[in-house]
Every structure is written in structure tokens, then in C-alpha cells.
Design a protein around this motif. Structure first.
Motif, mmCIF file in Angstrom:
data_model
loop_
_atom_site.group_PDB
_atom_site.id
_atom_site.type_symbol
_atom_site.label_atom_id
_atom_site.label_comp_id
_atom_site.label_asym_id
_atom_site.label_seq_id
_atom_site.Cartn_x
_atom_site.Cartn_y
_atom_site.Cartn_z
ATOM 1 N N HIS A 67 7.068 0.364 46.244
ATOM 2 C CA HIS A 67 6.087 -0.135 45.276
ATOM 3 C C HIS A 67 5.360 -1.383 45.766
ATOM 4 C CE1 HIS A 67 6.767 2.791 42.153
ATOM 5 N NE2 HIS A 67 8.052 2.710 42.421
ATOM 6 N N SER A 68 5.675 -1.814 46.994
ATOM 7 C CA SER A 68 5.014 -2.975 47.584
ATOM 8 C C SER A 68 3.972 -2.571 48.617
ATOM 9 C CB SER A 68 6.056 -3.884 48.248
ATOM 10 O OG SER A 68 6.992 -4.338 47.311
ATOM 11 N N ILE A 69 3.704 -1.303 48.714
ATOM 12 C CA ILE A 69 2.714 -0.824 49.691
ATOM 13 C C ILE A 69 1.328 -0.834 49.055
ATOM 14 C CG2 ILE A 69 1.960 1.151 51.062
ATOM 15 C CD1 ILE A 69 4.951 1.792 51.468
ATOM 16 N N ILE A 70 0.442 -1.567 49.705
ATOM 17 C CA ILE A 70 -0.945 -1.666 49.250
ATOM 18 C C ILE A 70 -1.837 -1.295 50.429
ATOM 19 C CG2 ILE A 70 -2.746 -3.212 48.382
ATOM 20 C CD1 ILE A 70 -0.489 -4.812 47.014
ATOM 21 N N ASP A 71 -2.757 -0.382 50.190
ATOM 22 C CA ASP A 71 -3.652 0.111 51.247
ATOM 23 C C ASP A 71 -2.877 0.597 52.467
ATOM 24 O OD1 ASP A 71 -5.940 -0.457 49.717
ATOM 25 O OD2 ASP A 71 -6.033 -2.516 50.472
ATOM 26 N N GLY A 72 -1.750 1.258 52.219
ATOM 27 C CA GLY A 72 -0.978 1.870 53.290
ATOM 28 C C GLY A 72 -0.078 0.922 54.060
ATOM 29 N N LYS A 73 -0.031 -0.358 53.679
ATOM 30 C CA LYS A 73 0.803 -1.327 54.394
ATOM 31 C C LYS A 73 1.694 -2.079 53.420
ATOM 32 C CE LYS A 73 -2.690 -3.441 56.275
ATOM 33 N NZ LYS A 73 -3.531 -4.354 57.059
#
Length: 76
Positions: free
Chosen positions: A48-54
Motif C-alpha cells: 500500500h506504499s507503492i505510488i506510481d510503481g515505486k
């Protein structure tokens, strides 16, 4: 999802009473117990900490802080 599935598998293998004991110790202030809980849920937290694939470390830290604060609120 894989991360959620991993958490579920660990929870299933841990008896309910064992989890309750670890949670009670974490609420009472045991850093070892708190670490066990965080490690148990880390795959889900990272998912749940992945933003824009990173992996977004700020987001991860925010979620960790929320989990820790929630556990400590049980002390009151």
C-alpha cells in the motif's frame, strides 16, 4: 494479491491466542512484540506504499506511524 496473501498465511499459522498475546505485549510497551507485528504486516504495508510503481518511503513511514499509534492508543 500476493502481499495480502502472505499476511493471511502468517496469521493462519499463528494461533489466535498467540497473536493476542503478542498484541497485548505490544500494547504494554514491548518493542520486540511491536516489531513482530510490524514484520507480520510489512508486505501489506509495502504493497500500500507503492505510488506510481515505486515504493514511497514517506508513505510507508506514514502507514507505520499510523499502525504504531493505533496500537499505543489501546494503552489509554
Amino acid at each position: 494479491s500476493s502481499a495480502a496473501s502472505d499476511v493471511y498465511k502468517r496469521q493462519v499459522h499463528m494461533r489466535k491466542a498467540e497473536f493476542q498475546e503478542i498484541l497485548a505485549k505490544a500494547v504494554a510497551g514491548s518493542s520486540d512484540a511491536l516489531e513482530k507485528i510490524l514484520n507480520m504486516y510489512m508486505p501489506l504495508i509495502e504493497k500500500h506504499s507503492i505510488i506510481d510503481g515505486k515504493l514511497d518511503e514517506d508513505c510507508k513511514q506514514h502507514i507505520l506511524w499510523q499502525v504504531i499509534s493505533s496500537i499505543y492508543k489501546f494503552r489509554q
